[in-house]
Design a protein around this motif. Structure first.
Motif, PDB file in Angstrom:
ATOM      1  N   GLY A 285      49.827  30.812  37.335  1.00 30.17           N
ATOM      2  CA  GLY A 285      50.562  32.075  37.416  1.00 30.17           C
ATOM      3  C   GLY A 285      51.532  32.347  36.297  1.00 30.17           C
ATOM      4  N   THR A 286      51.636  31.459  35.300  1.00 36.15           N
ATOM      5  CA  THR A 286      52.562  31.677  34.187  1.00 36.15           C
ATOM      6  C   THR A 286      52.241  32.979  33.471  1.00 36.15           C
ATOM      7  OG1 THR A 286      52.893  29.308  33.866  1.00 36.15           O
ATOM      8  CG2 THR A 286      53.364  30.738  31.988  1.00 36.15           C
ATOM      9  N   ARG A 287      53.294  33.755  33.202  1.00 35.73           N
ATOM     10  CA  ARG A 287      53.099  35.016  32.484  1.00 35.73           C
ATOM     11  C   ARG A 287      54.415  35.459  31.851  1.00 35.73           C
ATOM     12  NH1 ARG A 287      51.312  38.493  37.657  1.00 35.73           N
ATOM     13  NH2 ARG A 287      50.097  36.578  37.938  1.00 35.73           N
ATOM     14  N   VAL A 288      54.342  36.477  31.007  1.00 34.94           N
ATOM     15  CA  VAL A 288      55.538  36.972  30.311  1.00 34.94           C
ATOM     16  C   VAL A 288      56.582  37.417  31.330  1.00 34.94           C
ATOM     17  CG1 VAL A 288      56.409  38.732  28.735  1.00 34.94           C
ATOM     18  CG2 VAL A 288      54.201  37.639  28.286  1.00 34.94           C
ATOM     19  N   ALA A 289      57.848  37.097  31.044  1.00 36.44           N
ATOM     20  CA  ALA A 289      58.939  37.361  31.997  1.00 36.44           C
ATOM     21  C   ALA A 289      59.402  38.805  31.888  1.00 36.44           C
ATOM     22  CB  ALA A 289      60.099  36.400  31.746  1.00 36.44           C
ATOM     23  N   THR A 290      58.735  39.677  32.596  1.00 37.52           N
ATOM     24  CA  THR A 290      59.199  41.059  32.691  1.00 37.52           C
ATOM     25  C   THR A 290      60.259  41.161  33.779  1.00 37.52           C
ATOM     26  OG1 THR A 290      57.507  41.644  34.324  1.00 37.52           O
ATOM     27  CG2 THR A 290      56.932  41.886  31.973  1.00 37.52           C
ATOM     28  N   ALA A 291      61.032  42.239  33.739  1.00 38.05           N
ATOM     29  CA  ALA A 291      62.068  42.425  34.756  1.00 38.05           C
ATOM     30  C   ALA A 291      61.454  42.523  36.143  1.00 38.05           C
ATOM     31  CB  ALA A 291      62.877  43.678  34.437  1.00 38.05           C
ATOM     32  N   ALA A 292      60.302  43.195  36.243  1.00 35.06           N
ATOM     33  CA  ALA A 292      59.641  43.352  37.543  1.00 35.06           C
ATOM     34  C   ALA A 292      59.180  42.009  38.091  1.00 35.06           C
ATOM     35  CB  ALA A 292      58.459  44.308  37.411  1.00 35.06           C
TER      36      ALA A 292
ATOM     37  N   ALA B 240      30.842  34.327  32.940  1.00 38.35           N
ATOM     38  CA  ALA B 240      31.325  34.898  34.185  1.00 38.35           C
ATOM     39  C   ALA B 240      32.808  35.206  34.059  1.00 38.35           C
ATOM     40  CB  ALA B 240      31.092  33.906  35.331  1.00 38.35           C
ATOM     41  N   ALA B 241      33.234  36.211  34.762  1.00 39.03           N
ATOM     42  CA  ALA B 241      34.638  36.577  34.730  1.00 39.03           C
ATOM     43  C   ALA B 241      35.480  35.454  35.310  1.00 39.03           C
ATOM     44  CB  ALA B 241      34.853  37.862  35.526  1.00 39.03           C
ATOM     45  N   CYS B 242      36.721  35.340  34.816  1.00 38.05           N
ATOM     46  CA  CYS B 242      37.621  34.298  35.292  1.00 38.05           C
ATOM     47  C   CYS B 242      37.885  34.480  36.774  1.00 38.05           C
ATOM     48  CB  CYS B 242      38.929  34.372  34.516  1.00 38.05           C
ATOM     49  SG  CYS B 242      40.199  33.281  35.138  1.00 38.05           S
ATOM     50  N   ALA B 243      37.684  33.432  37.541  1.00 38.85           N
ATOM     51  CA  ALA B 243      37.916  33.481  38.982  1.00 38.85           C
ATOM     52  C   ALA B 243      38.617  32.200  39.392  1.00 38.85           C
ATOM     53  CB  ALA B 243      36.606  33.642  39.740  1.00 38.85           C
ATOM     54  N   CYS B 244      39.920  32.291  39.664  1.00 39.07           N
ATOM     55  CA  CYS B 244      40.677  31.122  40.098  1.00 39.07           C
ATOM     56  C   CYS B 244      40.399  30.868  41.570  1.00 39.07           C
ATOM     57  CB  CYS B 244      42.173  31.358  39.893  1.00 39.07           C
ATOM     58  SG  CYS B 244      42.641  31.418  38.150  1.00 39.07           S
ATOM     59  N   SER B 245      39.959  29.654  41.858  1.00 40.05           N
ATOM     60  CA  SER B 245      39.646  29.311  43.235  1.00 40.05           C
ATOM     61  C   SER B 245      40.863  28.701  43.905  1.00 40.05           C
ATOM     62  CB  SER B 245      38.489  28.309  43.281  1.00 40.05           C
ATOM     63  OG  SER B 245      38.841  27.135  42.574  1.00 40.05           O
ATOM     64  N   GLY B 246      40.816  28.568  45.207  1.00 38.37           N
ATOM     65  CA  GLY B 246      41.912  27.972  45.951  1.00 38.37           C
ATOM     66  C   GLY B 246      42.933  29.003  46.378  1.00 38.37           C
ATOM     67  N   PRO B 247      44.033  28.533  46.953  1.00 34.34           N
ATOM     68  CA  PRO B 247      45.026  29.453  47.503  1.00 34.34           C
ATOM     69  C   PRO B 247      45.993  29.988  46.461  1.00 34.34           C
ATOM     70  CG  PRO B 247      45.714  27.215  47.895  1.00 34.34           C
ATOM     71  CD  PRO B 247      44.386  27.136  47.196  1.00 34.34           C
ATOM     72  N   GLN B 248      45.442  30.533  45.349  1.00 38.33           N
ATOM     73  CA  GLN B 248      46.296  31.008  44.265  1.00 38.33           C
ATOM     74  C   GLN B 248      45.842  32.384  43.780  1.00 38.33           C
ATOM     75  OE1 GLN B 248      46.034  27.863  41.360  1.00 38.33           O
ATOM     76  NE2 GLN B 248      47.688  26.726  42.294  1.00 38.33           N
ATOM     77  N   SER B 249      45.396  33.216  44.666  1.00 36.33           N
ATOM     78  CA  SER B 249      44.842  34.486  44.225  1.00 36.33           C
ATOM     79  C   SER B 249      45.917  35.545  44.040  1.00 36.33           C
ATOM     80  CB  SER B 249      43.798  34.979  45.236  1.00 36.33           C
ATOM     81  OG  SER B 249      44.379  35.092  46.530  1.00 36.33           O
ATOM     82  N   THR B 250      46.964  35.537  44.842  1.00 39.36           N
ATOM     83  CA  THR B 250      48.010  36.535  44.720  1.00 39.36           C
ATOM     84  C   THR B 250      49.258  35.918  44.115  1.00 39.36           C
ATOM     85  OG1 THR B 250      48.995  36.130  46.891  1.00 39.36           O
ATOM     86  CG2 THR B 250      47.121  37.652  46.804  1.00 39.36           C
ATOM     87  N   LEU B 251      50.154  36.771  43.631  1.00 41.79           N
ATOM     88  CA  LEU B 251      51.386  36.280  43.028  1.00 41.79           C
ATOM     89  C   LEU B 251      52.195  35.474  44.034  1.00 41.79           C
ATOM     90  CD1 LEU B 251      53.439  36.178  40.733  1.00 41.79           C
ATOM     91  CD2 LEU B 251      54.346  38.356  41.559  1.00 41.79           C
ATOM     92  N   LEU B 252      52.311  35.950  45.258  1.00 44.60           N
ATOM     93  CA  LEU B 252      53.064  35.235  46.281  1.00 44.60           C
ATOM     94  C   LEU B 252      52.485  33.854  46.530  1.00 44.60           C
ATOM     95  CD1 LEU B 252      55.267  35.159  48.420  1.00 44.60           C
ATOM     96  CD2 LEU B 252      53.675  36.271  50.012  1.00 44.60           C
ATOM     97  N   GLN B 253      51.170  33.759  46.596  1.00 43.55           N
ATOM     98  CA  GLN B 253      50.531  32.461  46.825  1.00 43.55           C
ATOM     99  C   GLN B 253      50.714  31.537  45.639  1.00 43.55           C
ATOM    100  OE1 GLN B 253      46.676  34.086  47.739  1.00 43.55           O
ATOM    101  NE2 GLN B 253      46.901  33.745  49.938  1.00 43.55           N
ATOM    102  N   ARG B 254      50.708  32.093  44.433  1.00 43.39           N
ATOM    103  CA  ARG B 254      50.917  31.254  43.248  1.00 43.39           C
ATOM    104  C   ARG B 254      52.345  30.728  43.200  1.00 43.39           C
ATOM    105  NH1 ARG B 254      47.520  34.146  38.309  1.00 43.39           N
ATOM    106  NH2 ARG B 254      45.516  34.171  39.386  1.00 43.39           N
TER     107      ARG B 254
END
Length: 220
Positions: free
Chosen positions: A147-154, A31-45
């Motif tokens: 939510g860890t990811r490569v540190a882009t300027a954006a 199944a595709a990765c599906a993070c549960s809980g209140p962490q679906s958007t960047l702001l929530q993470r």
């Protein structure tokens, strides 16, 4: 008529075989990765993270001290142990990150569990992590949903829009150097010795007065 019936049976058999093949072939798919809980958007993470900071991965190891082994597909197998990353933190947006030297643990890459797998050394990331380990030396973790990811300027701009410009992860100042003072360990001067010089001056003065008195009486 018999020919038609035989043809129909063959078509049905072929259809059943195709269906069975499709069903068996689809079974191993995850199944595709599906993070549960209140962490679906960047702001929530960002809001859910115990710590948010930028940093560069300097070393990678497993808890047993061996280097992680990559699977043939390029990721880490689901049975691999958690992966520890030594990170030099730079800018801290949230959390108690008192020194640049930090440890971040990730889970093996797995579509079902959303694991990040091994992060690249010498690469800068925005770490959105949860606290773990001893309070004195926290170990930050990302189970793939933090939510860890490569540190882009954006991405850095988005984090700063939520948490501000952050603070540098500088080591605490060293304690002030102790000032050593010499202590007089000699024995105290006895009272008789301390009084002797003054007493001698008094005696000299008295003797002087006596001599002056005698000289005066002689002249008279």
């Amino acid at each position: 008529m018999g020919t038609v019936s035989a043809l129909v049976r063959r078509l049905l058999t072929a259809a059943l075989l195709v269906g069975a093949f499709v069903t068996v072939g689809a079974a191993p798919a995850q199944a595709a990765c599906a993070c549960s809980g209140p962490q679906s958007t960047l702001l929530q993470r960002i809001k859910a993270a115990d710590a948010v900071f930028t940093g560069t991965v300097t070393a990678v190891s497993r808890p047993d001290g061996t280097a992680p082994m990559a699977s043939p597909s390029g990721g880490l197998g689901a049975t691999e142990q958690a992966i520890e990353h030594e990170v030099t933190a730079e800018t801290v947006y949230r959390g108690r990150v008192d020194t640049p030297e930090q440890t971040v643990t990730t889970t093996p890459r797995n579509r079902a569990t959303c694991g990040l797998g091994q992060l690249a050394t010498d690469r800068r990331y925005v770490f959105m992590v949860q606290a773990g380990g001893a309070a004195a030396e926290p170990v930050w973790t990302d189970n793939g949903c933090s939510g860890t990811r490569v540190a882009t300027a954006a991405l850095v701009t988005q984090v700063e829009d939520v948490l501000g410009k952050g603070e540098p992860a500088t080591p605490p100042p060293p304690p002030p150097a102790a000032v050593l003072t010499d202590v007089d360990t000699s024995e105290p001067t006895p009272l008789s010795r301390a009084v002797a010089p003054g007493l001698a001056l008094v005696l000299v003065g008295l003797l002087g007065l006596v001599l002056v008195g005698r000289l005066g009486s002689r002249r008279g």
